[in-house]
Design a protein around this motif. Structure first.
Motif, PDB file in Angstrom:
ATOM      1  N   ALA A  37      -5.237  -0.901 -15.568  1.00 53.18           N
ATOM      2  CA  ALA A  37      -4.250  -2.654 -14.721  1.00 53.18           C
ATOM      3  C   ALA A  37      -5.278  -2.801 -13.867  1.00 53.18           C
ATOM      4  O   ALA A  37      -5.634  -3.932 -13.100  1.00 53.18           O
ATOM      5  N   PHE A  38      -5.866  -1.654 -12.781  1.00 56.26           N
ATOM      6  CA  PHE A  38      -6.851  -2.133 -12.363  1.00 56.26           C
ATOM      7  C   PHE A  38      -8.381  -2.458 -12.621  1.00 56.26           C
ATOM      8  O   PHE A  38      -8.418  -3.474 -11.673  1.00 56.26           O
ATOM      9  N   ASP A  39      -8.401  -1.878 -13.511  1.00 53.85           N
ATOM     10  CA  ASP A  39     -10.053  -2.500 -14.651  1.00 53.85           C
ATOM     11  C   ASP A  39     -10.019  -3.883 -14.551  1.00 53.85           C
ATOM     12  O   ASP A  39     -10.936  -4.451 -14.071  1.00 53.85           O
ATOM     13  N   GLU A  40      -8.993  -4.623 -15.205  1.00 53.17           N
ATOM     14  CA  GLU A  40      -8.420  -5.748 -15.609  1.00 53.17           C
ATOM     15  C   GLU A  40      -8.894  -6.547 -14.414  1.00 53.17           C
ATOM     16  O   GLU A  40      -9.007  -8.268 -13.681  1.00 53.17           O
ATOM     17  N   PHE A  41      -7.808  -6.548 -12.787  1.00 53.95           N
ATOM     18  CA  PHE A  41      -7.614  -7.008 -12.125  1.00 53.95           C
ATOM     19  C   PHE A  41      -8.567  -6.964 -11.531  1.00 53.95           C
ATOM     20  O   PHE A  41      -9.211  -8.187 -11.042  1.00 53.95           O
ATOM     21  N   MET A  42      -9.468  -5.952 -11.646  1.00 53.86           N
ATOM     22  CA  MET A  42     -11.217  -6.289 -10.190  1.00 53.86           C
ATOM     23  C   MET A  42     -12.151  -6.673 -11.673  1.00 53.86           C
ATOM     24  O   MET A  42     -13.739  -6.862 -11.427  1.00 53.86           O
ATOM     25  N   THR A  43     -11.887  -7.372 -12.921  1.00 54.61           N
ATOM     26  CA  THR A  43     -12.730  -7.989 -14.241  1.00 54.61           C
ATOM     27  C   THR A  43     -13.661  -9.116 -12.619  1.00 54.61           C
ATOM     28  O   THR A  43     -12.811  -9.906 -12.545  1.00 54.61           O
ATOM     29  N   ASP A  44     -14.952  -9.010 -12.711  1.00 54.02           N
ATOM     30  CA  ASP A  44     -15.912  -9.634 -12.432  1.00 54.02           C
ATOM     31  C   ASP A  44     -15.656 -10.120 -10.951  1.00 54.02           C
ATOM     32  O   ASP A  44     -15.965 -10.325 -10.235  1.00 54.02           O
ATOM     33  N   ALA A  45     -14.975  -8.421 -10.208  1.00 54.84           N
ATOM     34  CA  ALA A  45     -15.445  -8.806  -8.430  1.00 54.84           C
ATOM     35  C   ALA A  45     -16.389  -8.055  -9.081  1.00 54.84           C
ATOM     36  O   ALA A  45     -16.798  -7.299  -9.637  1.00 54.84           O
ATOM     37  N   SER A  46     -17.064  -8.241  -7.084  1.00 55.55           N
ATOM     38  CA  SER A  46     -18.348  -7.616  -6.825  1.00 55.55           C
ATOM     39  C   SER A  46     -17.671  -6.042  -6.354  1.00 55.55           C
ATOM     40  O   SER A  46     -16.799  -6.212  -5.893  1.00 55.55           O
ATOM     41  N   HIS A  56      -9.837  -2.519   0.141  1.00 55.88           N
ATOM     42  CA  HIS A  56      -9.421  -3.913   0.747  1.00 55.88           C
ATOM     43  C   HIS A  56      -8.746  -4.300  -0.593  1.00 55.88           C
ATOM     44  O   HIS A  56      -7.309  -5.041  -1.192  1.00 55.88           O
ATOM     45  N   ASP A  57      -9.408  -4.303  -1.677  1.00 63.02           N
ATOM     46  CA  ASP A  57      -9.256  -4.609  -2.851  1.00 63.02           C
ATOM     47  C   ASP A  57      -8.239  -3.747  -3.908  1.00 63.02           C
ATOM     48  O   ASP A  57      -7.401  -4.430  -4.156  1.00 63.02           O
ATOM     49  N   TYR A  58      -8.249  -2.716  -3.524  1.00 64.87           N
ATOM     50  CA  TYR A  58      -7.339  -1.604  -4.124  1.00 64.87           C
ATOM     51  C   TYR A  58      -5.751  -1.832  -3.724  1.00 64.87           C
ATOM     52  O   TYR A  58      -4.916  -1.957  -3.823  1.00 64.87           O
ATOM     53  N   SER A  59      -5.825  -1.839  -1.789  1.00 63.23           N
ATOM     54  CA  SER A  59      -4.563  -2.035  -1.266  1.00 63.23           C
ATOM     55  C   SER A  59      -3.650  -3.588  -1.848  1.00 63.23           C
ATOM     56  O   SER A  59      -2.897  -4.182  -1.937  1.00 63.23           O
ATOM     57  N   ARG A  60      -4.497  -4.870  -2.058  1.00 64.95           N
ATOM     58  CA  ARG A  60      -4.068  -6.232  -2.234  1.00 64.95           C
ATOM     59  C   ARG A  60      -3.472  -5.381  -3.752  1.00 64.95           C
ATOM     60  O   ARG A  60      -2.389  -6.572  -4.116  1.00 64.95           O
ATOM     61  N   PHE A  61      -4.640  -5.153  -5.091  1.00 66.46           N
ATOM     62  CA  PHE A  61      -3.869  -4.944  -5.982  1.00 66.46           C
ATOM     63  C   PHE A  61      -2.659  -3.929  -5.884  1.00 66.46           C
ATOM     64  O   PHE A  61      -1.289  -4.403  -6.483  1.00 66.46           O
ATOM     65  N   CYS A  62      -2.315  -2.655  -5.556  1.00 64.62           N
ATOM     66  CA  CYS A  62      -1.090  -2.405  -4.939  1.00 64.62           C
ATOM     67  C   CYS A  62       0.160  -3.211  -4.040  1.00 64.62           C
ATOM     68  O   CYS A  62       1.266  -3.043  -4.975  1.00 64.62           O
ATOM     69  N   HIS A  63      -0.423  -4.320  -3.097  1.00 66.27           N
ATOM     70  CA  HIS A  63       0.516  -5.620  -3.059  1.00 66.27           C
ATOM     71  C   HIS A  63       1.025  -5.592  -4.180  1.00 66.27           C
ATOM     72  O   HIS A  63       2.481  -6.018  -3.724  1.00 66.27           O
ATOM     73  N   MET A  64       0.145  -6.185  -4.688  1.00 68.64           N
ATOM     74  CA  MET A  64       0.602  -7.794  -5.696  1.00 68.64           C
ATOM     75  C   MET A  64       1.001  -6.702  -7.234  1.00 68.64           C
ATOM     76  O   MET A  64       1.974  -7.400  -7.442  1.00 68.64           O
ATOM     77  N   VAL A  65       1.190  -5.194  -7.903  1.00 67.16           N
ATOM     78  CA  VAL A  65       1.999  -4.484  -7.989  1.00 67.16           C
ATOM     79  C   VAL A  65       3.391  -4.649  -7.496  1.00 67.16           C
ATOM     80  O   VAL A  65       4.612  -4.546  -8.179  1.00 67.16           O
ATOM     81  N   ARG A  66       3.921  -4.220  -6.319  1.00 68.04           N
ATOM     82  CA  ARG A  66       4.703  -3.993  -5.578  1.00 68.04           C
ATOM     83  C   ARG A  66       4.878  -5.318  -5.452  1.00 68.04           C
ATOM     84  O   ARG A  66       6.237  -5.043  -5.557  1.00 68.04           O
ATOM     85  N   GLY A  68       5.409  -7.267  -7.924  1.00 67.29           N
ATOM     86  CA  GLY A  68       5.193  -8.149  -9.278  1.00 67.29           C
ATOM     87  C   GLY A  68       4.890  -8.766  -9.638  1.00 67.29           C
ATOM     88  O   GLY A  68       4.831  -9.192 -11.069  1.00 67.29           O
ATOM     89  N   GLU A  69       3.529  -9.112  -8.945  1.00 65.53           N
ATOM     90  CA  GLU A  69       2.376  -9.745 -10.202  1.00 65.53           C
ATOM     91  C   GLU A  69       1.515  -9.509 -10.684  1.00 65.53           C
ATOM     92  O   GLU A  69       1.317 -10.144 -11.457  1.00 65.53           O
ATOM     93  N   ILE A  70       1.710  -8.572 -10.800  1.00 64.17           N
ATOM     94  CA  ILE A  70       1.175  -7.195 -11.356  1.00 64.17           C
ATOM     95  C   ILE A  70       1.796  -6.364 -12.403  1.00 64.17           C
ATOM     96  O   ILE A  70       2.613  -5.642 -11.523  1.00 64.17           O
ATOM     97  N   THR A  71       2.493  -6.294 -13.750  1.00 65.33           N
ATOM     98  CA  THR A  71       3.280  -4.733 -13.763  1.00 65.33           C
ATOM     99  C   THR A  71       2.224  -3.960 -14.617  1.00 65.33           C
ATOM    100  O   THR A  71       0.889  -4.490 -15.924  1.00 65.33           O
ATOM    101  N   ILE A  72       2.255  -3.297 -14.727  1.00 66.97           N
ATOM    102  CA  ILE A  72       1.572  -1.786 -15.078  1.00 66.97           C
ATOM    103  C   ILE A  72       2.338  -1.338 -16.048  1.00 66.97           C
ATOM    104  O   ILE A  72       3.223  -0.472 -16.420  1.00 66.97           O
ATOM    105  N   GLU A  73       1.793  -1.099 -17.490  1.00 68.98           N
ATOM    106  CA  GLU A  73       2.218  -0.319 -18.697  1.00 68.98           C
ATOM    107  C   GLU A  73       1.227   0.911 -18.622  1.00 68.98           C
ATOM    108  O   GLU A  73       0.857   1.064 -19.006  1.00 68.98           O
TER     109      GLU A  73
END
Length: 73
Positions: A37-46, A56-66, A68-73
């Protein structure tokens, strides 16, 4: 739910890389489903290097998962 998310979103140790303005983390030890899920989130990111990402990218990812904006399957 919080315990499950805590296991899926471990705290990663921040570190510095010379000539990189922000702290970074190494996502290699993330659980497989989180890493996907994180790799998909980071697609095309520098990123500062092939083996790490800005903390800060990982922190934003965690915030979005918590939130409900991103689902980890």
């Amino acid at each position: 739910m919080a315990t499950e998310l805590d296991a899926l979103l471990p705290e990663l140790k921040e570190f510095s890389i010379p000539d990189v303005p922000f702290k970074v983390v190494d996502p290699v030890e993330l659980p497989n489903q989180t890493r996907k899920a994180f790799d998909e989130f980071m697609t095309d990111a520098s990123t500062p290097a092939a083996f790490c990402v800005y903390s800060h990218d990982y922190s934003r990812f965690c915030h979005m998962v918590r939130n409900g904006e991103i689902t980890i399957e």
